[in-house]
Design a protein around this motif. Sequence first.
Motif, PDB file in Angstrom:
ATOM      1  N   THR A  88      41.789  52.139  40.795  1.00 36.26           N
ATOM      2  CA  THR A  88      42.683  52.191  41.939  1.00 36.26           C
ATOM      3  C   THR A  88      43.333  50.825  42.133  1.00 36.26           C
ATOM      4  N   VAL A  89      44.610  50.748  41.854  1.00 33.82           N
ATOM      5  CA  VAL A  89      45.379  49.524  42.062  1.00 33.82           C
ATOM      6  C   VAL A  89      46.722  49.891  42.679  1.00 33.82           C
ATOM      7  N   LYS A  90      47.267  48.965  43.436  1.00 37.60           N
ATOM      8  CA  LYS A  90      48.588  49.150  44.005  1.00 37.60           C
ATOM      9  C   LYS A  90      49.615  48.901  42.897  1.00 37.60           C
ATOM     10  N   THR A  91      50.508  49.870  42.698  1.00 41.41           N
ATOM     11  CA  THR A  91      51.531  49.741  41.676  1.00 41.41           C
ATOM     12  C   THR A  91      52.792  49.169  42.314  1.00 41.41           C
ATOM     13  N   ASP A  92      52.850  47.828  42.347  1.00 43.33           N
ATOM     14  CA  ASP A  92      53.962  47.159  43.018  1.00 43.33           C
ATOM     15  C   ASP A  92      54.668  46.113  42.141  1.00 43.33           C
ATOM     16  N   GLY A  93      54.231  45.974  40.891  1.00 38.28           N
ATOM     17  CA  GLY A  93      54.869  45.011  40.003  1.00 38.28           C
ATOM     18  C   GLY A  93      54.473  43.568  40.237  1.00 38.28           C
ATOM     19  N   VAL A  94      53.428  43.357  41.042  1.00 40.21           N
ATOM     20  CA  VAL A  94      52.962  42.005  41.342  1.00 40.21           C
ATOM     21  C   VAL A  94      51.506  41.886  40.884  1.00 40.21           C
TER      22      VAL A  94
ATOM     23  N   THR B  44      58.339  44.352  35.552  1.00 44.08           N
ATOM     24  CA  THR B  44      58.098  45.665  34.971  1.00 44.08           C
ATOM     25  C   THR B  44      56.870  45.692  34.073  1.00 44.08           C
ATOM     26  N   ALA B  45      56.585  44.592  33.374  1.00 46.18           N
ATOM     27  CA  ALA B  45      55.386  44.557  32.528  1.00 46.18           C
ATOM     28  C   ALA B  45      54.128  44.674  33.387  1.00 46.18           C
ATOM     29  N   VAL B  46      54.137  44.075  34.568  1.00 46.74           N
ATOM     30  CA  VAL B  46      52.998  44.193  35.483  1.00 46.74           C
ATOM     31  C   VAL B  46      52.891  45.637  35.977  1.00 46.74           C
ATOM     32  N   THR B  47      54.011  46.250  36.279  1.00 44.06           N
ATOM     33  CA  THR B  47      54.009  47.651  36.693  1.00 44.06           C
ATOM     34  C   THR B  47      53.402  48.519  35.593  1.00 44.06           C
ATOM     35  N   ALA B  48      53.719  48.217  34.335  1.00 43.60           N
ATOM     36  CA  ALA B  48      53.152  48.959  33.206  1.00 43.60           C
ATOM     37  C   ALA B  48      51.633  48.813  33.189  1.00 43.60           C
ATOM     38  N   LEU B  49      51.140  47.603  33.379  1.00 45.52           N
ATOM     39  CA  LEU B  49      49.699  47.367  33.430  1.00 45.52           C
ATOM     40  C   LEU B  49      49.070  48.156  34.575  1.00 45.52           C
ATOM     41  N   GLN B  50      49.675  48.073  35.749  1.00 52.82           N
ATOM     42  CA  GLN B  50      49.143  48.771  36.908  1.00 52.82           C
ATOM     43  C   GLN B  50      49.141  50.283  36.689  1.00 52.82           C
ATOM     44  N   HIS B  51      50.193  50.781  36.077  1.00 60.86           N
ATOM     45  CA  HIS B  51      50.271  52.217  35.772  1.00 60.86           C
ATOM     46  C   HIS B  51      49.143  52.607  34.822  1.00 60.86           C
ATOM     47  N   GLN B  52      48.925  51.807  33.793  1.00 62.23           N
ATOM     48  CA  GLN B  52      47.886  52.112  32.817  1.00 62.23           C
ATOM     49  C   GLN B  52      46.500  52.052  33.447  1.00 62.23           C
ATOM     50  N   LEU B  53      46.271  51.063  34.290  1.00 66.16           N
ATOM     51  CA  LEU B  53      44.984  50.973  34.992  1.00 66.16           C
ATOM     52  C   LEU B  53      44.752  52.211  35.859  1.00 66.16           C
ATOM     53  N   THR B  54      45.780  52.624  36.585  1.00 67.67           N
ATOM     54  CA  THR B  54      45.687  53.804  37.440  1.00 67.67           C
ATOM     55  C   THR B  54      45.423  55.055  36.600  1.00 67.67           C
ATOM     56  N   ALA B  55      46.107  55.161  35.468  1.00 73.02           N
ATOM     57  CA  ALA B  55      45.929  56.318  34.589  1.00 73.02           C
ATOM     58  C   ALA B  55      44.509  56.379  34.029  1.00 73.02           C
ATOM     59  N   ASN B  56      43.841  55.242  33.980  1.00 69.38           N
ATOM     60  CA  ASN B  56      42.476  55.183  33.462  1.00 69.38           C
ATOM     61  C   ASN B  56      41.428  55.172  34.574  1.00 69.38           C
ATOM     62  N   GLY B  57      41.837  55.588  35.778  1.00 71.61           N
ATOM     63  CA  GLY B  57      40.885  55.790  36.852  1.00 71.61           C
ATOM     64  C   GLY B  57      40.618  54.605  37.761  1.00 71.61           C
TER      65      GLY B  57
END
Length: 87
Positions: free
Chosen positions: A78-84, A63-76
């Motif tokens: 493009t990353v796959k949000t898969d928790g890995v 879930t912490a990786v998902t949080a990072l991916q979500h934040q990266l996506t929110a900041n423009g």
Amino acid sequence: MTTVQLLLTARGHAVKADGVYGTGTVAKVKAFQKAQHLPTDGIVGPDTWTRLVTTLKPGTKGTAVTALQHQLTANGHTVKTDGVYGP
């Protein structure tokens, strides 16, 4: 807010990651703050944020990786949000 919710879940205070700072999220923030011996005001200020954030490295999953991916996506970014934490 979704990032905070995901980090709370990663830290053992599971809450639905719906992006809404409602009563359930406030309760989980307060529980986290209490467990961390922080003032239990329900506000994710600098001290609470510092305790929520965790160090991640390639190969980490969860879930912490998902949080990072979500934040990266929110900041423009493009990353796959898969928790890995992959390439």
